[in-house]
Motif scaffolding. Structure first.
Motif, PDB file in Angstrom:
ATOM      1  N   ALA A 172      -7.805  35.910 -11.116  1.00  0.00           N
ATOM      2  CA  ALA A 172      -8.464  34.572 -11.328  1.00  0.00           C
ATOM      3  C   ALA A 172      -9.715  34.553 -11.315  1.00  0.00           C
ATOM      4  CB  ALA A 172      -7.573  33.773 -10.107  1.00  0.00           C
ATOM      5  N   GLY A 173     -10.609  35.947 -11.675  1.00  0.00           N
ATOM      6  CA  GLY A 173     -12.366  35.698 -12.185  1.00  0.00           C
ATOM      7  C   GLY A 173     -12.675  35.720 -10.342  1.00  0.00           C
ATOM      8  N   SER A 174     -14.455  35.520 -10.637  1.00  0.00           N
ATOM      9  CA  SER A 174     -15.427  35.364  -9.358  1.00  0.00           C
ATOM     10  C   SER A 174     -14.373  34.705  -8.213  1.00  0.00           C
ATOM     11  CB  SER A 174     -16.675  34.407 -10.439  1.00  0.00           C
ATOM     12  OG  SER A 174     -16.285  34.565 -10.549  1.00  0.00           O
ATOM     13  N   LEU A 175     -15.870  35.214  -7.546  1.00  0.00           N
ATOM     14  CA  LEU A 175     -15.481  33.872  -6.078  1.00  0.00           C
ATOM     15  C   LEU A 175     -15.723  33.144  -5.571  1.00  0.00           C
ATOM     16  CD1 LEU A 175     -14.859  35.371  -3.473  1.00  0.00           C
ATOM     17  CD2 LEU A 175     -16.683  35.924  -2.655  1.00  0.00           C
ATOM     18  N   SER A 176     -16.461  32.331  -6.971  1.00  0.00           N
ATOM     19  CA  SER A 176     -16.542  31.230  -6.611  1.00  0.00           C
ATOM     20  C   SER A 176     -15.366  30.212  -7.694  1.00  0.00           C
ATOM     21  CB  SER A 176     -18.135  31.132  -8.244  1.00  0.00           C
ATOM     22  OG  SER A 176     -17.237  31.967  -9.800  1.00  0.00           O
ATOM     23  N   ASN A 177     -14.620  30.834  -8.189  1.00  0.00           N
ATOM     24  CA  ASN A 177     -13.020  30.564  -8.196  1.00  0.00           C
ATOM     25  C   ASN A 177     -12.629  29.979  -6.920  1.00  0.00           C
ATOM     26  OD1 ASN A 177     -13.872  30.174 -10.890  1.00  0.00           O
ATOM     27  ND2 ASN A 177     -12.894  31.898 -11.312  1.00  0.00           N
ATOM     28  N   SER A 178     -12.909  30.393  -5.985  1.00  0.00           N
ATOM     29  CA  SER A 178     -12.338  30.093  -4.859  1.00  0.00           C
ATOM     30  C   SER A 178     -11.101  29.361  -4.283  1.00  0.00           C
ATOM     31  CB  SER A 178     -12.686  31.101  -3.105  1.00  0.00           C
ATOM     32  OG  SER A 178     -12.777  31.929  -3.568  1.00  0.00           O
ATOM     33  N   GLY A 179     -12.206  28.134  -4.701  1.00  0.00           N
ATOM     34  CA  GLY A 179     -11.829  26.982  -4.177  1.00  0.00           C
ATOM     35  C   GLY A 179     -10.690  26.425  -5.426  1.00  0.00           C
ATOM     36  N   LEU A 180     -10.503  27.109  -6.358  1.00  0.00           N
ATOM     37  CA  LEU A 180      -8.948  26.608  -7.216  1.00  0.00           C
ATOM     38  C   LEU A 180      -7.850  27.015  -6.981  1.00  0.00           C
ATOM     39  CD1 LEU A 180     -10.907  27.526 -10.290  1.00  0.00           C
ATOM     40  CD2 LEU A 180     -10.568  25.604  -9.281  1.00  0.00           C
ATOM     41  N   LEU A 181      -8.350  28.287  -6.149  1.00  0.00           N
ATOM     42  CA  LEU A 181      -7.422  28.903  -5.170  1.00  0.00           C
ATOM     43  C   LEU A 181      -6.614  28.392  -4.031  1.00  0.00           C
ATOM     44  CD1 LEU A 181      -7.834  31.150  -7.274  1.00  0.00           C
ATOM     45  CD2 LEU A 181      -7.449  32.793  -6.179  1.00  0.00           C
ATOM     46  N   GLU A 182      -7.576  27.971  -3.426  1.00  0.00           N
ATOM     47  CA  GLU A 182      -7.064  26.605  -2.158  1.00  0.00           C
ATOM     48  C   GLU A 182      -7.103  25.764  -2.440  1.00  0.00           C
ATOM     49  OE1 GLU A 182     -11.574  26.694  -0.724  1.00  0.00           O
ATOM     50  OE2 GLU A 182     -11.311  29.183   0.103  1.00  0.00           O
ATOM     51  N   ALA A 183      -7.185  25.232  -3.740  1.00  0.00           N
ATOM     52  CA  ALA A 183      -6.200  23.618  -4.011  1.00  0.00           C
ATOM     53  C   ALA A 183      -4.872  24.072  -4.582  1.00  0.00           C
ATOM     54  CB  ALA A 183      -7.019  23.545  -5.682  1.00  0.00           C
ATOM     55  N   ILE A 184      -4.806  25.360  -5.304  1.00  0.00           N
ATOM     56  CA  ILE A 184      -3.102  26.119  -5.106  1.00  0.00           C
ATOM     57  C   ILE A 184      -2.678  26.012  -4.341  1.00  0.00           C
ATOM     58  CG2 ILE A 184      -1.954  27.557  -5.903  1.00  0.00           C
ATOM     59  CD1 ILE A 184      -3.551  28.184  -8.010  1.00  0.00           C
ATOM     60  N   ALA A 185      -2.691  26.468  -2.899  1.00  0.00           N
ATOM     61  CA  ALA A 185      -2.737  26.307  -1.638  1.00  0.00           C
ATOM     62  C   ALA A 185      -2.221  24.517  -1.077  1.00  0.00           C
ATOM     63  CB  ALA A 185      -4.004  27.076  -0.510  1.00  0.00           C
ATOM     64  N   GLN A 186      -3.665  24.117  -1.033  1.00  0.00           N
ATOM     65  CA  GLN A 186      -3.030  22.527  -0.915  1.00  0.00           C
ATOM     66  C   GLN A 186      -1.892  21.934  -2.007  1.00  0.00           C
ATOM     67  OE1 GLN A 186      -6.192  19.875  -2.014  1.00  0.00           O
ATOM     68  NE2 GLN A 186      -5.848  18.238  -0.056  1.00  0.00           N
ATOM     69  N   LEU A 187      -1.722  22.346  -2.899  1.00  0.00           N
ATOM     70  CA  LEU A 187      -0.487  21.922  -3.942  1.00  0.00           C
ATOM     71  C   LEU A 187       0.807  22.585  -3.130  1.00  0.00           C
ATOM     72  CD1 LEU A 187       1.029  20.347  -6.146  1.00  0.00           C
ATOM     73  CD2 LEU A 187       0.078  21.999  -7.615  1.00  0.00           C
ATOM     74  N   TRP A 188       0.137  23.595  -3.329  1.00  0.00           N
ATOM     75  CA  TRP A 188       2.242  23.754  -2.646  1.00  0.00           C
ATOM     76  C   TRP A 188       1.986  23.442  -1.131  1.00  0.00           C
ATOM     77  CZ3 TRP A 188       3.893  26.429   1.876  1.00  0.00           C
ATOM     78  CH2 TRP A 188       4.936  27.199   1.715  1.00  0.00           C
ATOM     79  N   GLY A 189       1.658  23.297  -0.474  1.00  0.00           N
ATOM     80  CA  GLY A 189       1.787  22.671   0.374  1.00  0.00           C
ATOM     81  C   GLY A 189       2.074  20.971   1.219  1.00  0.00           C
ATOM     82  N   LYS A 190       1.431  20.376  -0.424  1.00  0.00           N
ATOM     83  CA  LYS A 190       2.376  19.450  -0.668  1.00  0.00           C
ATOM     84  C   LYS A 190       3.620  18.885  -0.732  1.00  0.00           C
ATOM     85  CE  LYS A 190      -1.568  16.374   0.540  1.00  0.00           C
ATOM     86  NZ  LYS A 190      -1.632  15.558   1.203  1.00  0.00           N
ATOM     87  N   LEU A 191       4.188  20.192  -2.120  1.00  0.00           N
ATOM     88  CA  LEU A 191       5.119  20.268  -2.605  1.00  0.00           C
ATOM     89  C   LEU A 191       5.894  20.855  -1.382  1.00  0.00           C
ATOM     90  CD1 LEU A 191       4.903  22.205  -5.912  1.00  0.00           C
ATOM     91  CD2 LEU A 191       4.521  19.678  -5.861  1.00  0.00           C
ATOM     92  N   ALA A 192       6.258  21.387  -0.051  1.00  0.00           N
ATOM     93  CA  ALA A 192       6.077  21.743   0.365  1.00  0.00           C
ATOM     94  C   ALA A 192       7.135  20.526   1.326  1.00  0.00           C
ATOM     95  CB  ALA A 192       6.191  22.903   1.251  1.00  0.00           C
ATOM     96  N   TYR A 193       6.399  19.674   1.764  1.00  0.00           N
ATOM     97  CA  TYR A 193       6.014  19.089   3.004  1.00  0.00           C
ATOM     98  C   TYR A 193       5.731  17.955   2.607  1.00  0.00           C
ATOM     99  CZ  TYR A 193       5.118  23.016   6.022  1.00  0.00           C
ATOM    100  OH  TYR A 193       5.460  23.959   6.412  1.00  0.00           O
ATOM    101  N   ALA A 194       4.902  16.947   1.984  1.00  0.00           N
ATOM    102  CA  ALA A 194       4.973  15.419   1.273  1.00  0.00           C
ATOM    103  C   ALA A 194       6.416  15.160   0.660  1.00  0.00           C
ATOM    104  CB  ALA A 194       3.744  14.945   0.461  1.00  0.00           C
ATOM    105  N   GLN A 195       6.272  16.708  -0.580  1.00  0.00           N
ATOM    106  CA  GLN A 195       7.461  16.046  -1.520  1.00  0.00           C
ATOM    107  C   GLN A 195       9.059  16.865  -1.344  1.00  0.00           C
ATOM    108  OE1 GLN A 195       5.064  14.482  -3.081  1.00  0.00           O
ATOM    109  NE2 GLN A 195       6.747  14.178  -5.069  1.00  0.00           N
ATOM    110  N   LYS A 196       8.826  17.554   0.281  1.00  0.00           N
ATOM    111  CA  LYS A 196      10.357  17.555   1.155  1.00  0.00           C
ATOM    112  C   LYS A 196      10.745  18.843   0.572  1.00  0.00           C
ATOM    113  CE  LYS A 196      10.671  13.635   3.569  1.00  0.00           C
ATOM    114  NZ  LYS A 196       9.526  12.928   3.641  1.00  0.00           N
ATOM    115  N   LEU A 197      10.061  19.895  -0.822  1.00  0.00           N
ATOM    116  CA  LEU A 197      11.123  20.681  -1.096  1.00  0.00           C
ATOM    117  C   LEU A 197      11.276  21.580  -0.554  1.00  0.00           C
ATOM    118  CD1 LEU A 197       9.442  20.843  -4.942  1.00  0.00           C
ATOM    119  CD2 LEU A 197      11.284  19.727  -4.085  1.00  0.00           C
ATOM    120  N   GLY A 198      10.814  21.860   0.514  1.00  0.00           N
ATOM    121  CA  GLY A 198      10.795  22.939   1.821  1.00  0.00           C
ATOM    122  C   GLY A 198       9.468  24.061   1.139  1.00  0.00           C
TER     123      GLY A 198
END
Length: 209
Positions: A172-198
């Protein structure tokens, strides 16, 4: 390869167990090396893992894997001594939205690099749950594992370690893109919990032939 894992919880313990079964030598850095759940993990590694202090794990590893809760990062990393030349895999996610602010002007991955400036930091293993680290196959498809860093050789090692576990690693490129990966993690958590996908969900990057 010698791998020092800072933490032996769901993420660190799962990664360590699986790499030990691949033949790597693992040293878990823990606060309580006599904990029953840790002993169970060690028993499952076929003799390829041991436990020690956080500092011992950092000294042991050619690769050091950061899996402690974000709240412990600021205190832990400066206490580990000189990590010059070591590859540090940052698997953590900050306790915020992932967007820069007056309180968090940079990503968690970049903050880790500030705390250990002589290490080669690669952001990886932060975008999915530990269950997917135990088994990254969904039928015939392998989960995508994004990674980001500024050192090509360190990224190649990170990608190899991910592929050994069955992931499809994607640069995913340089370390400056870490925030994008952290946002993906947040999306995963939202889908798993807030959207109740597990927690049995994962992301896959598709490419046209």
């Amino acid at each position: 390869m010698k791998i020092g894992i800072l933490g032996a919880g769901n993420v660190g313990g799962t990664l360590g167990e699986r790499w030990a079964k691949q033949g790597h030598q693992i040293l878990f850095g823990v606060r309580n090396r006599t904990a029953i759940d840790l002993q169970v993990r060690l028993d499952r590694t076929g003799g390829n893992a041991q436990a020690g202090s956080m500092t011992e794990a950092a000294e042991f590893g050619e690769v050091v894997v950061l899996t402690v809760p974000w709240g412990a990062v600021e205190e832990l990393l400066p206490s580990l001594g000189n990590l010059e030349g070591k590859i540090l895999l940052d698997c953590t996610n900050p306790n915020f939205t992932g967007e820069p602010s007056q309180y968090h002007p940079i990503s968690g991955g970049e903050r880790v690099a500030e705390l250990v400036p002589t290490a080669k930091v690669v952001k990886i293993f932060n975008t999915t749950g530990w269950e997917n680290m135990a088994d990254p196959q969904y039928g015939s498809e392998a989960i995508t594992m994004f990674y980001a860093g500024d050192d090509d050789a360190a990224k190649a090692v990170a990608a190899t370690l991910a592929a050994e576990l069955g992931f499809d690693p994607v640069d995913a490129g340089s370390l400056s893109n870490s925030g994008l990966l952290e946002a993906i993690a947040q999306l995963w958590g939202k889908l798993a919990y807030a959207q109740k996908l597990g927690r049995g969900i994962a992301f896959k990057l598709l490419k046209r032939p």
